[in-house]
Every structure is written in C-alpha cells, then in structure tokens.
Design a protein around this motif. Sequence first.
Motif, PDB file in Angstrom:
ATOM      1  N   ARG A 104      -1.034  -0.311  -1.147  1.00  0.00           N
ATOM      2  CA  ARG A 104      -0.670   0.366   0.095  1.00  0.00           C
ATOM      3  C   ARG A 104       0.584  -0.270   0.706  1.00  0.00           C
ATOM      4  N   MET A 105       0.671  -1.593   0.665  1.00  0.00           N
ATOM      5  CA  MET A 105       1.846  -2.280   1.186  1.00  0.00           C
ATOM      6  C   MET A 105       3.098  -1.859   0.424  1.00  0.00           C
ATOM      7  N   ALA A 106       2.995  -1.803  -0.903  1.00  0.00           N
ATOM      8  CA  ALA A 106       4.134  -1.405  -1.715  1.00  0.00           C
ATOM      9  C   ALA A 106       4.568   0.017  -1.379  1.00  0.00           C
ATOM     10  N   GLU A 107       3.589   0.882  -1.143  1.00  0.00           N
ATOM     11  CA  GLU A 107       3.892   2.274  -0.805  1.00  0.00           C
ATOM     12  C   GLU A 107       4.594   2.377   0.550  1.00  0.00           C
ATOM     13  N   VAL A 108       4.027   1.713   1.553  1.00  0.00           N
ATOM     14  CA  VAL A 108       4.566   1.835   2.908  1.00  0.00           C
ATOM     15  C   VAL A 108       5.934   1.175   3.031  1.00  0.00           C
ATOM     16  N   GLN A 109       6.063  -0.012   2.461  1.00  0.00           N
ATOM     17  CA  GLN A 109       7.314  -0.764   2.596  1.00  0.00           C
ATOM     18  C   GLN A 109       8.332  -0.429   1.513  1.00  0.00           C
ATOM     19  N   GLN A 110       7.924   0.444   0.584  1.00  0.00           N
ATOM     20  CA  GLN A 110       8.816   0.927  -0.480  1.00  0.00           C
ATOM     21  C   GLN A 110       9.415  -0.230  -1.268  1.00  0.00           C
ATOM     22  N   ILE A 111       8.517  -1.051  -1.777  1.00  0.00           N
ATOM     23  CA  ILE A 111       8.921  -2.173  -2.622  1.00  0.00           C
ATOM     24  C   ILE A 111       8.108  -2.123  -3.910  1.00  0.00           C
ATOM     25  N   PRO A 112       8.622  -2.697  -4.991  1.00  0.00           N
ATOM     26  CA  PRO A 112       7.862  -2.709  -6.245  1.00  0.00           C
ATOM     27  C   PRO A 112       6.550  -3.477  -6.082  1.00  0.00           C
ATOM     28  N   ARG A 113       5.501  -2.955  -6.640  1.00  0.00           N
ATOM     29  CA  ARG A 113       4.193  -3.611  -6.530  1.00  0.00           C
ATOM     30  C   ARG A 113       4.229  -5.032  -7.068  1.00  0.00           C
ATOM     31  N   GLU A 114       4.982  -5.267  -8.154  1.00  0.00           N
ATOM     32  CA  GLU A 114       5.001  -6.606  -8.753  1.00  0.00           C
ATOM     33  C   GLU A 114       5.618  -7.655  -7.835  1.00  0.00           C
ATOM     34  N   ASN A 115       6.374  -7.220  -6.846  1.00  0.00           N
ATOM     35  CA  ASN A 115       6.951  -8.170  -5.885  1.00  0.00           C
ATOM     36  C   ASN A 115       5.877  -8.822  -5.021  1.00  0.00           C
ATOM     37  N   LEU A 116       4.683  -8.259  -5.042  1.00  0.00           N
ATOM     38  CA  LEU A 116       3.602  -8.750  -4.192  1.00  0.00           C
ATOM     39  C   LEU A 116       2.573  -9.579  -4.957  1.00  0.00           C
ATOM     40  N   ASP A 117       2.879  -9.903  -6.203  1.00  0.00           N
ATOM     41  CA  ASP A 117       1.927 -10.661  -7.025  1.00  0.00           C
ATOM     42  C   ASP A 117       1.589 -12.013  -6.411  1.00  0.00           C
ATOM     43  N   LYS A 118       2.615 -12.694  -5.870  1.00  0.00           N
ATOM     44  CA  LYS A 118       2.367 -14.011  -5.285  1.00  0.00           C
ATOM     45  C   LYS A 118       1.437 -13.911  -4.092  1.00  0.00           C
ATOM     46  N   LEU A 119       1.671 -12.917  -3.230  1.00  0.00           N
ATOM     47  CA  LEU A 119       0.781 -12.706  -2.087  1.00  0.00           C
ATOM     48  C   LEU A 119      -0.631 -12.410  -2.558  1.00  0.00           C
ATOM     49  N   GLY A 120      -0.752 -11.570  -3.579  1.00  0.00           N
ATOM     50  CA  GLY A 120      -2.071 -11.254  -4.107  1.00  0.00           C
ATOM     51  C   GLY A 120      -2.804 -12.494  -4.585  1.00  0.00           C
ATOM     52  N   GLY A 121      -2.071 -13.402  -5.228  1.00  0.00           N
ATOM     53  CA  GLY A 121      -2.694 -14.640  -5.693  1.00  0.00           C
ATOM     54  C   GLY A 121      -3.195 -15.491  -4.547  1.00  0.00           C
ATOM     55  N   VAL A 122      -2.418 -15.537  -3.456  1.00  0.00           N
ATOM     56  CA  VAL A 122      -2.819 -16.320  -2.280  1.00  0.00           C
ATOM     57  C   VAL A 122      -4.093 -15.741  -1.660  1.00  0.00           C
ATOM     58  N   VAL A 123      -4.122 -14.430  -1.500  1.00  0.00           N
ATOM     59  CA  VAL A 123      -5.280 -13.798  -0.862  1.00  0.00           C
ATOM     60  C   VAL A 123      -6.521 -13.947  -1.741  1.00  0.00           C
TER      61      VAL A 123
END
Length: 218
Positions: A104-123
Amino acid sequence: MNTSVCTPDSLLTQLQWRYATKKFDATQKINLDQWQALEQSLVLSPSSFGLQPWKFFVITSPEKRAQLLSHSWNQQQVVDASHFVVLAIKKDLDEADVERYLARMAEVQQIPRENLDKLGGVVNSFLDKLDSPLAKQAWSARQVYIALGFFMLSAALLGIDTCPMEGIDPSAYDQVLELEDLGYQTVVACAAGYRAADDGSAQRLKVRYAQADVITYL
C-alpha cells in the motif's frame, strides 16, 4: 509556516466541554458531512510503523446494537447514540500484514516496492520480538487506543459527544458481530452523538489532578 485553524482557547474550550456522555438523545443524529469527517479521523490516526493493525466496525443495525446492549452492562449509550463504533485489532499479526502495508505504501507514494525491503525487515524483526500472541495483541491494542483518542478529540472539535466504553464483554461482541471469522477481535467501543438535555453528568466539574502533579519538566 503556522497552518493552525484552531486557537489555544478554542481547543481548551472544547476539551472542557467534552465528557463521557452517559445519556444520549436518541432523536438526534450526526449529519453525513460530520460523520464522514469522523470516519476520516479514524482512517488518519497514527500507529507505530504506520502499520494500522485494526479495523473499525460501525454498528448500524438496530438489532445488533440491541444484542450488544446485554454485553455492555446494559449501558443505554449502545442503543441511544447516533453512531456506535467497535474498535478491533487484527488477530495473528504476521509478515503477510506487513507485506500488505508495504504494498500500500508503494502504491500511495509511487515508489518501487523493493525500495521498502529494509523497512519491512525492521517491522518484521520488531514483531518477532513480540514472542507470543498475547504480546502482539497488547501492542495492537495500544495502537487502537491512539485511534480512539483521535476520534474523541475530533468529535469534540465538531461539537459531537462521545463515550468510550470498556465496560463491555469483548468475546461476546466478537460472537455477535462474527468478528472471529473476519480475523479481528474487539478491544473497546465508542458511542457518538448528542447528549440528552437531562444528562446530569454534563454539569459535573471535571476531576483532574493539578497540572504540577502530572506534568514535570526535566
């Protein structure tokens, strides 16, 4: 840039005005525009990591509200208030929920999903440290109370009364509303509407500790 649309005096006036309404006027209903704003106050509520481990059930069925009454110490707010909201948490929060949020974050902020891998690991690492279902439920419940506070403050600013309700049987609520099948469980409820003219609680002075007793500057 100061974008405030509420003065300190008007904020404090509304905070003094609000109270846990014990008796609602069943004939008065919240208009659609105001209710839609209150819905958005729930949607826009902050949560840790932005994860939003919740769902808000607006109980519109008179029959269901009547059923819930007996599981709420027969508090009439359940049936008399204009609107009645049950705030629930997602059961068994896991990596799939994290992935849903990241997508959802990638969709709303229009960024590649893979850019959020680090955040996903933290959560996911944080959730792993909550090493039992009860610990996850307790964490999720704390997030729900943030949303409850947002909802109540928003209502007060609109001149709408509320009553947060913990005097309920959450398990019975889950059964009546069939929340278990949906993967959610009740935490707390909140009635919203307009106080009855004869609600004696409205005239009682707020009992709060002195500011010096609850606020310390270090």
